[in-house]
Design an enzyme around this catalytic site. Sequence first.
Site, PDB file in Angstrom:
ATOM      1  N   TYR A   1      -2.120  -1.138  10.456  1.00  0.00           N
ATOM      2  CA  TYR A   1      -2.113  -1.202   9.160  1.00  0.00           C
ATOM      3  C   TYR A   1      -0.667  -0.631   8.486  1.00  0.00           C
ATOM      4  CZ  TYR A   1      -4.119  -1.228   4.250  1.00  0.00           C
ATOM      5  OH  TYR A   1      -4.238  -1.150   2.933  1.00  0.00           O
TER       6      TYR A   1
ATOM      7  N   SER B   1       1.051  -1.173  -0.059  1.00  0.00           N
ATOM      8  CA  SER B   1      -0.089   0.006  -0.105  1.00  0.00           C
ATOM      9  C   SER B   1       0.925   1.148  -0.005  1.00  0.00           C
ATOM     10  CB  SER B   1      -1.034   0.012   1.091  1.00  0.00           C
ATOM     11  OG  SER B   1      -1.351   1.113   1.550  1.00  0.00           O
TER      12      SER B   1
END
Length: 260
Positions: free
Chosen positions: A155, A142
């Site tokens: 995350y 990401s």
Amino acid sequence: MLKGKVAIITGSTSGIGLGVARKLAAAGADVVLNGFGDTAEIEAVRSGIETEFGVKARYSGADMTKPDQIKAMVDETAAALGAVDILINNAGIQHTAPVTDFPAERWDSIIAINLSAVFHGIQAALPHMQAKGWGRIINIASVHGLVASVNKAAYVAAKHGVIGLTKVVALENAESAITCNAICPGWVLTPLVQKQIDALAAREGISEVEAKVKLLSEKQPSKQFTTPDELGDLAVFLSSAAAANIKGAALTVDGGWTAQ
Ligand code: NAD
């Protein structure tokens, strides 16, 4: 282009994983789908891929929090389809909260699925790739593997870890025809992001459309969502001969997010 190759795509019953699986199948690869969801819907997707692209498609319900199930999925794929040539580590979850309020069990499950499962999948798949002397490992990281945002401690930590792991695996196999790279998407409109749009709309009392515009405007200069199809095409390219010397890269597909 990928005829005769076998690809496992974790978390491919939805969103990015499904987009990547369909593009790999369209390029001729046999695919193994994985993830949770309605049994009949998953079977319709699996058989639909076989019919549409003329490839073999299997389904594994392996839970990415369980290392033994990850290894079994990989070894069963090699036994059933003859190889594990391409591994796409894609399964992932999200939870947003400030660090002080972040539930420890959410931290543990995000680290397990978004980071540790990537390690366990690679550890199980590499011997099959090394035996054949060819392989492609693509980790769906990401932009949050490169930069941070508030309220995403687990995350961001997991995705930064994935990029570090990607580099190590690339280096350990650098002299072989096995590559390991990370793809770093910005916002992609999937169920994972829809939850964040719904939360933003509810929090600020705005419409869903306004929430989408706000979400994009804050981070993604193109103001366009990246699509699962675009990420699938990049995975096909990384699996091709043209990408043989791309090793340990973190490729952003983020509409300019990390260029700012
Ligand atoms: P999604 O929620 O649409 O899909 C997630 C998939 O993972 C589903 O198939 C789900 O069943 C599966 N999954 C969840 N827990 C699992 C478990 N324990 N075992 C097996 N499978 C499990 O999400 P998405 O947006 O398509 O995200 C896919 C990946 O892309 C994630 O790693 C995510 O972090 C990453 N990513 C997403 C975006 C985005 O904007 N959507 C941006 C950057 C990176």
